[in-house]
Scaffold this motif. Sequence first.
Motif, mmCIF file in Angstrom:
data_model
loop_
_atom_site.group_PDB
_atom_site.id
_atom_site.type_symbol
_atom_site.label_atom_id
_atom_site.label_comp_id
_atom_site.label_asym_id
_atom_site.label_seq_id
_atom_site.Cartn_x
_atom_site.Cartn_y
_atom_site.Cartn_z
ATOM 1 N N LEU A 4 0.891 -1.184 0.042
ATOM 2 C CA LEU A 4 0.038 0.118 -0.055
ATOM 3 C C LEU A 4 0.878 1.294 0.044
ATOM 4 C CD1 LEU A 4 -2.788 1.276 0.114
ATOM 5 C CD2 LEU A 4 -2.628 1.098 2.700
ATOM 6 N N SER A 5 1.854 1.092 0.712
ATOM 7 C CA SER A 5 2.903 2.281 0.907
ATOM 8 C C SER A 5 3.329 2.861 -0.568
ATOM 9 C CB SER A 5 3.935 2.105 1.765
ATOM 10 O OG SER A 5 4.746 0.967 1.449
ATOM 11 N N ASP A 6 3.312 1.913 -1.465
ATOM 12 C CA ASP A 6 3.787 2.088 -2.997
ATOM 13 C C ASP A 6 2.845 2.683 -3.853
ATOM 14 O OD1 ASP A 6 6.700 1.501 -2.103
ATOM 15 O OD2 ASP A 6 5.940 -0.676 -2.530
ATOM 16 N N GLN A 7 1.664 2.541 -3.412
ATOM 17 C CA GLN A 7 0.396 3.012 -4.293
ATOM 18 C C GLN A 7 -0.376 4.319 -3.791
ATOM 19 O OE1 GLN A 7 -0.192 0.900 -6.973
ATOM 20 N NE2 GLN A 7 1.647 -0.214 -6.264
ATOM 21 N N PRO A 8 0.185 5.313 -4.260
ATOM 22 C CA PRO A 8 -0.477 6.523 -3.449
ATOM 23 C C PRO A 8 -1.931 6.805 -3.939
ATOM 24 C CG PRO A 8 1.481 7.110 -4.804
ATOM 25 C CD PRO A 8 1.187 5.492 -4.943
ATOM 26 N N ASP A 9 -2.419 6.287 -4.886
ATOM 27 C CA ASP A 9 -3.942 6.148 -5.428
ATOM 28 C C ASP A 9 -4.788 5.668 -4.518
ATOM 29 O OD1 ASP A 9 -3.520 8.162 -7.345
ATOM 30 O OD2 ASP A 9 -3.644 6.625 -9.139
ATOM 31 N N TRP A 10 -4.180 4.512 -3.964
ATOM 32 C CA TRP A 10 -5.151 3.630 -3.243
ATOM 33 C C TRP A 10 -5.004 4.173 -1.864
ATOM 34 C CZ3 TRP A 10 -8.623 0.369 -4.837
ATOM 35 C CH2 TRP A 10 -8.503 -0.191 -5.854
ATOM 36 N N ALA A 107 -29.260 -8.962 -12.755
ATOM 37 C CA ALA A 107 -27.896 -9.000 -13.324
ATOM 38 C C ALA A 107 -27.597 -7.750 -14.117
ATOM 39 C CB ALA A 107 -27.711 -10.510 -14.013
ATOM 40 N N ARG A 108 -28.478 -7.177 -14.945
ATOM 41 C CA ARG A 108 -28.281 -6.241 -15.800
ATOM 42 C C ARG A 108 -28.093 -4.889 -14.950
ATOM 43 N NH1 ARG A 108 -32.132 -8.936 -18.545
ATOM 44 N NH2 ARG A 108 -33.779 -7.457 -18.040
ATOM 45 N N ARG A 109 -28.522 -4.538 -13.790
ATOM 46 C CA ARG A 109 -28.810 -3.318 -13.310
ATOM 47 C C ARG A 109 -28.083 -3.296 -12.018
ATOM 48 N NH1 ARG A 109 -32.939 -1.155 -15.866
ATOM 49 N NH2 ARG A 109 -33.306 0.413 -14.121
ATOM 50 N N TYR A 110 -27.145 -4.024 -11.552
ATOM 51 C CA TYR A 110 -26.123 -4.023 -10.453
ATOM 52 C C TYR A 110 -25.123 -4.652 -10.577
ATOM 53 C CZ TYR A 110 -24.960 -6.981 -6.391
ATOM 54 O OH TYR A 110 -24.018 -7.429 -5.287
ATOM 55 N N ALA A 111 -24.160 -4.054 -9.680
ATOM 56 C CA ALA A 111 -22.825 -4.837 -9.527
ATOM 57 C C ALA A 111 -22.012 -4.067 -8.201
ATOM 58 C CB ALA A 111 -21.947 -4.789 -10.688
ATOM 59 N N TYR A 112 -21.278 -4.874 -7.914
ATOM 60 C CA TYR A 112 -20.186 -4.443 -6.745
ATOM 61 C C TYR A 112 -18.755 -4.626 -7.046
ATOM 62 C CZ TYR A 112 -18.986 -8.967 -4.959
ATOM 63 O OH TYR A 112 -18.647 -10.311 -4.736
ATOM 64 N N ALA A 113 -17.992 -3.780 -6.409
ATOM 65 C CA ALA A 113 -16.589 -3.813 -6.644
ATOM 66 C C ALA A 113 -16.033 -3.809 -5.237
ATOM 67 C CB ALA A 113 -16.021 -2.745 -7.484
ATOM 68 N N GLU A 114 -15.225 -4.925 -5.020
ATOM 69 C CA GLU A 114 -14.534 -4.668 -3.674
ATOM 70 C C GLU A 114 -13.235 -3.624 -3.895
ATOM 71 O OE1 GLU A 114 -12.445 -8.055 -1.029
ATOM 72 O OE2 GLU A 114 -14.719 -8.387 -1.239
ATOM 73 N N LEU A 115 -12.878 -2.936 -2.744
ATOM 74 C CA LEU A 115 -11.919 -2.093 -2.679
ATOM 75 C C LEU A 115 -10.749 -2.647 -1.825
ATOM 76 C CD1 LEU A 115 -13.730 1.454 -2.521
ATOM 77 C CD2 LEU A 115 -12.754 0.171 -4.560
ATOM 78 N N LEU A 116 -11.155 -2.790 -0.834
ATOM 79 C CA LEU A 116 -10.150 -3.545 0.419
ATOM 80 C C LEU A 116 -10.981 -4.830 0.776
ATOM 81 C CD1 LEU A 116 -8.223 -1.713 3.091
ATOM 82 C CD2 LEU A 116 -10.130 -3.213 3.626
ATOM 83 N N GLY A 117 -10.256 -5.860 1.160
ATOM 84 C CA GLY A 117 -10.701 -7.020 1.638
ATOM 85 C C GLY A 117 -10.052 -8.125 1.263
ATOM 86 N N PRO A 118 -10.923 -9.319 1.561
ATOM 87 C CA PRO A 118 -9.885 -10.893 1.187
ATOM 88 C C PRO A 118 -9.713 -10.991 -0.248
ATOM 89 C CG PRO A 118 -11.828 -11.055 2.769
ATOM 90 C CD PRO A 118 -11.716 -9.780 2.346
ATOM 91 N N ARG A 119 -10.359 -10.272 -1.039
ATOM 92 C CA ARG A 119 -10.377 -10.287 -2.696
ATOM 93 C C ARG A 119 -9.553 -9.193 -3.167
ATOM 94 N NH1 ARG A 119 -13.227 -14.127 -5.448
ATOM 95 N NH2 ARG A 119 -13.843 -12.743 -6.811
ATOM 96 N N GLY A 120 -9.279 -8.137 -2.375
ATOM 97 C CA GLY A 120 -8.544 -7.224 -2.823
ATOM 98 C C GLY A 120 -9.254 -6.089 -3.280
ATOM 99 N N PRO A 121 -8.687 -5.195 -4.162
ATOM 100 C CA PRO A 121 -7.013 -5.170 -4.422
ATOM 101 C C PRO A 121 -6.380 -4.908 -3.208
ATOM 102 C CG PRO A 121 -8.316 -3.627 -6.305
ATOM 103 C CD PRO A 121 -9.331 -4.307 -5.130
ATOM 104 N N VAL A 122 -6.821 -3.910 -2.329
ATOM 105 C CA VAL A 122 -5.820 -3.784 -1.079
ATOM 106 C C VAL A 122 -6.288 -5.064 -0.079
ATOM 107 C CG1 VAL A 122 -5.410 -2.555 0.806
ATOM 108 C CG2 VAL A 122 -6.237 -1.423 -1.098
#
Length: 217
Positions: A4-10, A107-122
């Motif tokens: 994380l310390s190498d990734q300023p945007d995150w 399925a056509r109208r919804y989605a989620y994206a993990e930012l931090l957690g077991p599946r990352g990216p962080v």
Amino acid sequence: MARLSDQPDWTYLLREVDGVYRRGSAGGSGPIRGHQKRVRETLNRIVQADPAVEVREPCAQPVVGHLGRALDLAVAGPLAGLARALARVAPLLTWELGYRRPPPALARRYAYAELLGPRGPVRAETLILGLVLLAPGTTYPQHRHRDIEESYISLAGAWSENDAAVYAPGSLILNRADETHRLTVGDRDPCLLAYAWIGPVDHLAAPDMRLSKGRAG
């Protein structure tokens, strides 16, 4: 593997999330105030540990066509700093549906994206932070999260939960563990929510995502 310390945007993104849970009002609610404290203290421990950052293969779902509009609205709203930080990492996000057999309309109208957690990216085990994107006019059917306490931070769009109120950008909504909730979105614009999940490590690693039987919209 990058840290994380190498990734300023995150790093800046997580700093913005911390600010929302640190400076945002609890509206006089003790349970909400307690949840805010748990999120920011857990997030601080994760950041201090300098976790790995591993971007997965970017993936889009049909609803991601509404993301640009949602971010435009969010940048013009009360959480503009968080919205701008999200825009920086948006091309790297992996959007998912989560359910094995989601209703075709959802399925056509919804989605989620993990930012931090077991599946990352962080990478983290004790907290999940992510985004939920809903198209205009969407009904997200009744559902619950087993043993997981959840909060939504509203970034863009007008929406309601359990038909109890209309939430505007800047709002924080707390769902206690196992509470059933249903979301509806206004017809004009998409809805973008940031969410935080706190719960047992094994449940965060493999959340039991199921839609409840009953009213679907």
